[in-house]
Design an enzyme around this catalytic site. Structure first.
Site, PDB file in Angstrom:
ATOM      1  N   GLU A   1      -0.419   4.898  -0.482  1.00  0.00           N
ATOM      2  CA  GLU A   1      -1.152   6.149  -0.683  1.00  0.00           C
ATOM      3  C   GLU A   1      -0.208   7.352  -0.645  1.00  0.00           C
ATOM      4  O   GLU A   1       0.651   7.435   0.242  1.00  0.00           O
ATOM      5  CB  GLU A   1      -2.208   6.351   0.404  1.00  0.00           C
ATOM      6  CG  GLU A   1      -3.595   5.945  -0.033  1.00  0.00           C
ATOM      7  CD  GLU A   1      -3.980   4.609   0.554  1.00  0.00           C
ATOM      8  OE1 GLU A   1      -3.057   3.791   0.773  1.00  0.00           O
ATOM      9  OE2 GLU A   1      -5.179   4.386   0.780  1.00  0.00           O
TER      10      GLU A   1
ATOM     11  N   LYS B   1      -2.688   0.125 -24.966  1.00  0.00           N
ATOM     12  CA  LYS B   1      -3.108   0.029 -26.372  1.00  0.00           C
ATOM     13  C   LYS B   1      -1.851   0.026 -27.248  1.00  0.00           C
ATOM     14  O   LYS B   1      -1.030  -0.888 -27.101  1.00  0.00           O
ATOM     15  CB  LYS B   1      -4.077   1.162 -26.695  1.00  0.00           C
ATOM     16  CG  LYS B   1      -5.370   1.085 -25.876  1.00  0.00           C
ATOM     17  CD  LYS B   1      -6.422   2.051 -26.335  1.00  0.00           C
ATOM     18  CE  LYS B   1      -7.727   1.868 -25.596  1.00  0.00           C
ATOM     19  NZ  LYS B   1      -7.803   2.672 -24.355  1.00  0.00           N
TER      20      LYS B   1
ATOM     21  N   ASP C   1      -6.574  13.278 -25.475  1.00  0.00           N
ATOM     22  CA  ASP C   1      -6.606  11.887 -24.991  1.00  0.00           C
ATOM     23  C   ASP C   1      -6.027  11.039 -26.124  1.00  0.00           C
ATOM     24  O   ASP C   1      -6.702  10.758 -27.112  1.00  0.00           O
ATOM     25  CB  ASP C   1      -8.050  11.489 -24.676  1.00  0.00           C
ATOM     26  CG  ASP C   1      -8.173  10.034 -24.239  1.00  0.00           C
ATOM     27  OD1 ASP C   1      -7.192   9.270 -24.403  1.00  0.00           O
ATOM     28  OD2 ASP C   1      -9.250   9.659 -23.743  1.00  0.00           O
TER      29      ASP C   1
ATOM     30  N   ARG D   1      -2.417  -2.803 -18.420  1.00  0.00           N
ATOM     31  CA  ARG D   1      -3.570  -1.905 -18.275  1.00  0.00           C
ATOM     32  C   ARG D   1      -3.207  -0.792 -17.293  1.00  0.00           C
ATOM     33  O   ARG D   1      -2.608  -1.061 -16.244  1.00  0.00           O
ATOM     34  CB  ARG D   1      -4.770  -2.688 -17.744  1.00  0.00           C
ATOM     35  CG  ARG D   1      -5.399  -3.379 -18.829  1.00  0.00           C
ATOM     36  CD  ARG D   1      -6.473  -4.306 -18.660  1.00  0.00           C
ATOM     37  NE  ARG D   1      -6.514  -4.895 -19.968  1.00  0.00           N
ATOM     38  CZ  ARG D   1      -7.133  -4.332 -21.009  1.00  0.00           C
ATOM     39  NH1 ARG D   1      -7.859  -3.244 -20.875  1.00  0.00           N
ATOM     40  NH2 ARG D   1      -7.058  -4.881 -22.204  1.00  0.00           N
TER      41      ARG D   1
ATOM     42  N   THR E   1      -4.117   5.804 -22.008  1.00  0.00           N
ATOM     43  CA  THR E   1      -4.022   4.481 -21.403  1.00  0.00           C
ATOM     44  C   THR E   1      -2.639   3.958 -21.758  1.00  0.00           C
ATOM     45  O   THR E   1      -1.964   4.491 -22.636  1.00  0.00           O
ATOM     46  CB  THR E   1      -5.096   3.523 -21.962  1.00  0.00           C
ATOM     47  OG1 THR E   1      -5.095   3.640 -23.386  1.00  0.00           O
ATOM     48  CG2 THR E   1      -6.456   3.827 -21.411  1.00  0.00           C
TER      49      THR E   1
ATOM     50  N   TYR F   1       0.861  -1.203   0.000  1.00  0.00           N
ATOM     51  CA  TYR F   1       0.000   0.000   0.000  1.00  0.00           C
ATOM     52  C   TYR F   1       0.885   1.236   0.000  1.00  0.00           C
ATOM     53  O   TYR F   1       1.850   1.305   0.762  1.00  0.00           O
ATOM     54  CB  TYR F   1      -0.879   0.014   1.257  1.00  0.00           C
ATOM     55  CG  TYR F   1      -2.341  -0.156   0.942  1.00  0.00           C
ATOM     56  CD1 TYR F   1      -2.952   0.679   0.010  1.00  0.00           C
ATOM     57  CD2 TYR F   1      -3.099  -1.134   1.554  1.00  0.00           C
ATOM     58  CE1 TYR F   1      -4.297   0.514  -0.294  1.00  0.00           C
ATOM     59  CE2 TYR F   1      -4.443  -1.297   1.248  1.00  0.00           C
ATOM     60  CZ  TYR F   1      -5.036  -0.467   0.317  1.00  0.00           C
ATOM     61  OH  TYR F   1      -6.353  -0.618   0.013  1.00  0.00           O
TER      62      TYR F   1
HETATM   63  N1  DSN Z   1     -12.501   0.469 -24.593  1.00  0.00           N
HETATM   64  C1  DSN Z   1     -11.560   1.255 -25.370  1.00  0.00           C
HETATM   65  C2  DSN Z   1     -11.576   0.901 -26.797  1.00  0.00           C
HETATM   66  O1  DSN Z   1     -11.827  -0.251 -27.116  1.00  0.00           O
HETATM   67  O2  DSN Z   1     -11.332   1.747 -27.637  1.00  0.00           O
HETATM   68  C3  DSN Z   1     -11.761   2.684 -25.169  1.00  0.00           C
HETATM   69  O3  DSN Z   1     -11.784   2.955 -23.811  1.00  0.00           O
END
Ligand code: DSN
Length: 443
Positions: A58, A230, A201, A236, A227, A56
């Protein structure tokens, strides 16, 4: 002294072990063409599955609410420094659990509930968190949405007119189903005129930006969110960056983002995730990664060209990013998704601009190349994949979704059962499996 015996997952929980093994086999034997998915390296997975999950922490490095942080601080410092260096920005927060919490933190840091915000509509390729009514962003803020024009390109005249009329406090530029490069400079000009924060974004295209295939928003946006799982090919997770421009506009912006993440929205950071993000950022700083990012786009273009040459309706006539949309006909996206799944090609049904149907039975599918490019596939394989997609679409061309909404669910279940016995699909399945075998998923 008794020694504690280490039990494997298979011994402790054979059911879960079996399901993970089955999913690993599925990932090996089929190809993921969902544009938001990728395949992490063994190094990223090792960090993600490490003992760091026991801790933990924080707070932030060197300012924590728990003891025992000397290694955790060093890990988070490394992750933050790598993010700042890779993107060329003065501030990074690597604690967001994922993209949606990262975006919510941006609202919390910059807006009051009820403030006007602006983003691209979800059916037009935007994202839920950019003000769509079903998400908290559309619920707690007065969200104004912009759209794409008849050619499928963002309607910059509409963006300008809406911004002048509604004077949003924050403008999002970022997409989840949009195949074209974004004009950050044009958005920055509009945001400046109305005094809005410009937030990019880049979740879908971060790997392309690193590779130089897509322009960078760093000069134009105040804040950038992404994110990490991707095109960046990490675990993630999420990252928030503040640019020099953002700090000039508001020198406290970094501190406000930190506070929005913790204690406003999240508790303890996921330290195993932070370490895995740090590893992914190191991997993304290499020439090999930049070459990878370029190949994602080359492959997407090759796939689009081949599909178009077979007469498939690729929305807007192509792509210059990592993804493309196919118009499958009114409400038929779900049928094509299911039929492709049967042959081991995983895609997702998706709305297309001005979709005559609805998001549950949309008219399109969304296809992307990040994952198959990670496996080492190239232009030749993209052409092969295009022939399979075309063949599958032709095989189910006569299947029509009922007009009556109530009959649709039953029809889709029966359709799925029917195609399970289709010999032509079974033959394509074998070919897909053979190609996947030549390009292993696990690295
Ligand atoms: N779920 C993502 C996507 O598939 O593009 C976006 O958050």
């Amino acid at each position: 002294m008794t020694q504690r015996k280490i039990r494997t997952l298979a011994q402790t929980d054979p059911q879960i072990a079996h399901l993970i093994a089955a999913e690993a086999k599925r990932q090996e034997e089929s190809m993921e063409l969902i544009p938001s998915e990728n395949i992490t390296s063994a190094a990223v997975r090792e960090a993600m599955g490490s003992i760091l999950t026991n801790k933990y922490s924080e707070g932030y490095p060197h300012q924590r609410y728990y003891g025992g942080q000397e290694y955790i601080d060093a890990i988070e410092d490394l992750a933050r420094e790598r993010a700042k260096k890779l993107f060329g920005v003065p501030y990074a927060n690597v604690q967001p659990y994922s993209g949606s919490p990262a975006n919510l933190a941006v609202y919390v840091a910059t807006c009051q509930p009820g403030d006007t915000v602006m983003g691209q509509a979800l059916p037009d390729g935007g994202h839920l968190t950019h003000g769509w009514k079903a998400s908290a962003s559309g619920h707690f803020y007065n969200a104004v949405q912009y759209h794409v024009n008849a050619r499928g390109r963002i309607d910059m005249e509409e963006v300008e007119a809406l911004a002048r009329k509604h004077k949003p406090r924050l403008i999002w530029v970022g997409t989840s189903a949009y195949p074209w490069k974004l004009n950050y400079a044009a958005f920055a000009k509009i945001a400046k005129e109305v005094g809005a924060y410009l937030v990019a974004d880049t979740s879908h295209i971060t790997g392309l930006i690193i590779a130089g295939v897509h322009p960078s928003p760093v000069k134009y946006a105040d804040i950038i969110t992404t994110t990490t799982h991707k095109t960046l090919r990490g675990p993630r997770g999420g990252i928030i960056l503040v640019t020099d421009k953002g700090l000039k506009k508001d020198p406290a912006l970094g501190a406000k983002i930190d506070k929005a993440i913790f204690p406003m929205l999240q508790g303890g950071p996921h330290d195993h995730q932070t370490a895995a993000i740090a590893v992914a950022l190191k991997e993304a700083s290499t020439a090999a990664f930049r070459a990878y990012g370029k190949k994602i786009a080359t492959n997407a273009q090759a796939l689009a060209h081949a599909l178009i040459s077979y007469g498939v309706d690729v929305v807007g006539g192509g792509t210059d990013t990592h993804l493309l949309l196919i118009n499958c006909g009114n409400g038929r996206g779900a049928l094509v998704e299911l039929a492709l799944d049967r042959v081991g090609i995983t895609v997702n049904k998706n709305t297309i601009p001005q979709d005559p149907s609805n998001p549950f039975y949309p008219s399109g599918i969304r296809i992307g190349t990040p994952s198959v490019t990670t496996r080492g596939m190239g232009v030749r394989e993209m052409r092969k994949i295009a022939t399979w997609i075309k063949a599958v679409m032709d095989l189910i061309a006569d299947e029509q979704l009922p007009q009556n909404a109530k009959e649709r669910a039953v029809f889709v279940t029966q359709f799925d059962r029917r195609i399970a016995r289709n010999r032509a699909l079974t033959a394509i399945r074998a070919d897909v499996r053979a190609l996947c075998k030549r390009f292993p998923a696990q690295r």
